[in-house]
Design a protein around this motif. Structure first.
Motif, PDB file in Angstrom:
ATOM      1  N   ALA A 132       1.044  -0.942  -0.281  1.00 49.05           N
ATOM      2  CA  ALA A 132      -0.181   0.159   0.182  1.00 49.05           C
ATOM      3  C   ALA A 132       1.152   1.052   0.271  1.00 49.05           C
ATOM      4  CB  ALA A 132      -0.788  -0.229   1.441  1.00 49.05           C
ATOM      5  N   ALA A 133       0.640   2.047  -0.561  1.00 50.13           N
ATOM      6  CA  ALA A 133       0.949   3.522  -1.113  1.00 50.13           C
ATOM      7  C   ALA A 133       1.336   4.356   0.440  1.00 50.13           C
ATOM      8  CB  ALA A 133       1.103   3.865  -2.294  1.00 50.13           C
ATOM      9  N   SER A 134       1.854   5.378   0.826  1.00 52.03           N
ATOM     10  CA  SER A 134       1.962   6.045   1.512  1.00 52.03           C
ATOM     11  C   SER A 134       1.931   7.050   0.575  1.00 52.03           C
ATOM     12  CB  SER A 134       2.829   6.061   3.190  1.00 52.03           C
ATOM     13  OG  SER A 134       2.393   4.813   3.396  1.00 52.03           O
ATOM     14  N   MET A 148      14.522   7.480  -2.961  1.00 54.42           N
ATOM     15  CA  MET A 148      14.816   7.023  -3.530  1.00 54.42           C
ATOM     16  C   MET A 148      15.878   5.552  -3.560  1.00 54.42           C
ATOM     17  SD  MET A 148      13.216   8.173  -7.033  1.00 54.42           S
ATOM     18  CE  MET A 148      14.890  10.054  -6.922  1.00 54.42           C
ATOM     19  N   GLN A 149      16.707   6.888  -2.806  1.00 52.60           N
ATOM     20  CA  GLN A 149      18.939   6.254  -1.948  1.00 52.60           C
ATOM     21  C   GLN A 149      18.071   5.246  -1.196  1.00 52.60           C
ATOM     22  OE1 GLN A 149      20.099   9.561  -0.989  1.00 52.60           O
ATOM     23  NE2 GLN A 149      20.891  10.215  -2.999  1.00 52.60           N
ATOM     24  N   GLU A 150      17.039   5.818  -0.278  1.00 51.01           N
ATOM     25  CA  GLU A 150      16.732   4.686   1.296  1.00 51.01           C
ATOM     26  C   GLU A 150      16.353   3.044   0.607  1.00 51.01           C
ATOM     27  OE1 GLU A 150      15.338   6.423   3.800  1.00 51.01           O
ATOM     28  OE2 GLU A 150      16.784   7.869   4.588  1.00 51.01           O
ATOM     29  N   GLY A 151      15.699   3.146  -0.931  1.00 47.51           N
ATOM     30  CA  GLY A 151      15.299   1.975  -1.757  1.00 47.51           C
ATOM     31  C   GLY A 151      13.934   1.474  -1.923  1.00 47.51           C
ATOM     32  N   TYR A 152      13.338   2.827  -0.946  1.00 44.50           N
ATOM     33  CA  TYR A 152      12.039   2.883  -1.792  1.00 44.50           C
ATOM     34  C   TYR A 152      11.644   3.210  -2.810  1.00 44.50           C
ATOM     35  CZ  TYR A 152      10.953   3.532   3.546  1.00 44.50           C
ATOM     36  OH  TYR A 152      11.290   4.277   4.781  1.00 44.50           O
ATOM     37  N   ASN A 153      10.569   2.182  -3.507  1.00 47.26           N
ATOM     38  CA  ASN A 153       9.921   2.864  -4.628  1.00 47.26           C
ATOM     39  C   ASN A 153       8.610   4.455  -4.813  1.00 47.26           C
ATOM     40  OD1 ASN A 153       8.343   2.409  -7.108  1.00 47.26           O
ATOM     41  ND2 ASN A 153       6.813   1.135  -6.772  1.00 47.26           N
ATOM     42  N   VAL A 154       9.616   5.022  -5.164  1.00 46.57           N
ATOM     43  CA  VAL A 154       8.881   6.729  -5.368  1.00 46.57           C
ATOM     44  C   VAL A 154       8.142   7.097  -6.504  1.00 46.57           C
ATOM     45  CG1 VAL A 154       9.411   8.599  -5.067  1.00 46.57           C
ATOM     46  CG2 VAL A 154      10.835   6.987  -3.599  1.00 46.57           C
ATOM     47  N   GLY A 155       6.682   7.377  -6.590  1.00 48.88           N
ATOM     48  CA  GLY A 155       6.294   7.844  -6.940  1.00 48.88           C
ATOM     49  C   GLY A 155       6.330   9.893  -7.603  1.00 48.88           C
ATOM     50  N   PRO A 156       5.979  10.661  -8.530  1.00 51.58           N
ATOM     51  CA  PRO A 156       6.488  11.645  -8.846  1.00 51.58           C
ATOM     52  C   PRO A 156       5.414  12.917  -8.279  1.00 51.58           C
ATOM     53  CG  PRO A 156       5.001  11.180 -10.220  1.00 51.58           C
ATOM     54  CD  PRO A 156       5.031  10.333  -9.548  1.00 51.58           C
ATOM     55  N   CYS A 157       6.549  13.746  -7.798  1.00 52.58           N
ATOM     56  CA  CYS A 157       5.835  15.178  -7.057  1.00 52.58           C
ATOM     57  C   CYS A 157       4.208  15.533  -8.114  1.00 52.58           C
ATOM     58  CB  CYS A 157       6.917  16.158  -6.786  1.00 52.58           C
ATOM     59  SG  CYS A 157       8.376  16.151  -6.247  1.00 52.58           S
ATOM     60  N   VAL A 158       3.259  15.591  -7.273  1.00 49.94           N
ATOM     61  CA  VAL A 158       2.498  15.945  -7.431  1.00 49.94           C
ATOM     62  C   VAL A 158       1.077  16.789  -7.064  1.00 49.94           C
ATOM     63  CG1 VAL A 158       1.766  13.820  -8.716  1.00 49.94           C
ATOM     64  CG2 VAL A 158       1.245  14.068  -6.844  1.00 49.94           C
ATOM     65  N   HIS A 159       0.743  17.708  -7.643  1.00 49.35           N
ATOM     66  CA  HIS A 159      -0.526  18.420  -5.838  1.00 49.35           C
ATOM     67  C   HIS A 159      -2.200  17.552  -6.141  1.00 49.35           C
ATOM     68  CE1 HIS A 159       1.612  22.345  -6.545  1.00 49.35           C
ATOM     69  NE2 HIS A 159       1.859  21.707  -7.192  1.00 49.35           N
ATOM     70  N   ARG A 160      -2.167  17.545  -5.077  1.00 50.75           N
ATOM     71  CA  ARG A 160      -3.548  16.632  -3.898  1.00 50.75           C
ATOM     72  C   ARG A 160      -4.004  17.284  -3.845  1.00 50.75           C
ATOM     73  NH1 ARG A 160      -2.147  12.201   0.285  1.00 50.75           N
ATOM     74  NH2 ARG A 160      -4.207  11.268  -0.047  1.00 50.75           N
ATOM     75  N   GLY A 166       0.201  22.636  -0.919  1.00 50.72           N
ATOM     76  CA  GLY A 166       1.726  21.872  -1.526  1.00 50.72           C
ATOM     77  C   GLY A 166       1.737  20.366  -2.754  1.00 50.72           C
ATOM     78  N   SER A 167       3.128  19.864  -2.315  1.00 50.05           N
ATOM     79  CA  SER A 167       3.308  19.305  -3.296  1.00 50.05           C
ATOM     80  C   SER A 167       3.730  17.702  -2.254  1.00 50.05           C
ATOM     81  CB  SER A 167       4.520  19.510  -4.465  1.00 50.05           C
ATOM     82  OG  SER A 167       4.387  20.227  -4.956  1.00 50.05           O
ATOM     83  N   TRP A 168       3.216  16.842  -3.616  1.00 52.88           N
ATOM     84  CA  TRP A 168       3.379  15.023  -2.492  1.00 52.88           C
ATOM     85  C   TRP A 168       3.606  14.774  -3.074  1.00 52.88           C
ATOM     86  CZ3 TRP A 168       0.126  14.690   2.588  1.00 52.88           C
ATOM     87  CH2 TRP A 168       0.152  16.112   3.313  1.00 52.88           C
ATOM     88  N   PHE A 169       4.401  13.402  -2.708  1.00 58.40           N
ATOM     89  CA  PHE A 169       4.568  12.129  -3.325  1.00 58.40           C
ATOM     90  C   PHE A 169       4.635  10.746  -2.733  1.00 58.40           C
ATOM     91  CE2 PHE A 169       8.813  13.396  -1.490  1.00 58.40           C
ATOM     92  CZ  PHE A 169       9.428  11.867  -0.846  1.00 58.40           C
ATOM     93  N   SER A 170       4.616  10.121  -3.303  1.00 54.79           N
ATOM     94  CA  SER A 170       4.115   8.655  -3.454  1.00 54.79           C
ATOM     95  C   SER A 170       4.675   7.878  -3.051  1.00 54.79           C
ATOM     96  CB  SER A 170       2.807   7.543  -3.365  1.00 54.79           C
ATOM     97  OG  SER A 170       2.953   7.513  -5.450  1.00 54.79           O
ATOM     98  N   TYR A 171       5.063   7.071  -1.812  1.00 57.67           N
ATOM     99  CA  TYR A 171       5.572   5.997  -1.592  1.00 57.67           C
ATOM    100  C   TYR A 171       5.547   4.415  -0.960  1.00 57.67           C
ATOM    101  CZ  TYR A 171       6.001   6.606   3.311  1.00 57.67           C
ATOM    102  OH  TYR A 171       5.856   7.282   4.400  1.00 57.67           O
TER     103      TYR A 171
END
Length: 72
Positions: A28-30, A49-61, A66-71
């Motif tokens: 599940a993404a946070s 990303m360096q810590e190994g998470y699967n990361v999505g792009p910065c988006v406006h929810r 502001g901007s958010w990203f999912s991981y």
């Protein structure tokens, strides 16, 4: 003997449920944010990303500042 068999089956079902539930929760993404500047969002994203998470792009929810990203 029948009681032991029933208890073992219940224990096995519980263990299988915990394993499957944990796997579903792990996928599940946070969301992380908000960031007032997209540069801050990108910088934090790189760290995830360096810590190994699967990361999505910065988006406006929708309906959030502001901007958010999912991981995950």
């Amino acid at each position: 003997m029948k009681k032991k068999l029933l208890a073992s089956a219940a224990g096995l079902a519980l263990a299988a449920g915990m394993v499957m539930g944990g796997a579903a929760a792990a996928q599940a993404a946070s969301w992380f944010g908000p960031f007032t500047d997209s540069a801050y969002c990108q910088a934090e994203r790189r760290i995830f990303m360096q810590e190994g998470y699967n990361v999505g792009p910065c988006v406006h929810r929708p309906n959030l500042p502001g901007s958010w990203f999912s991981y995950s």
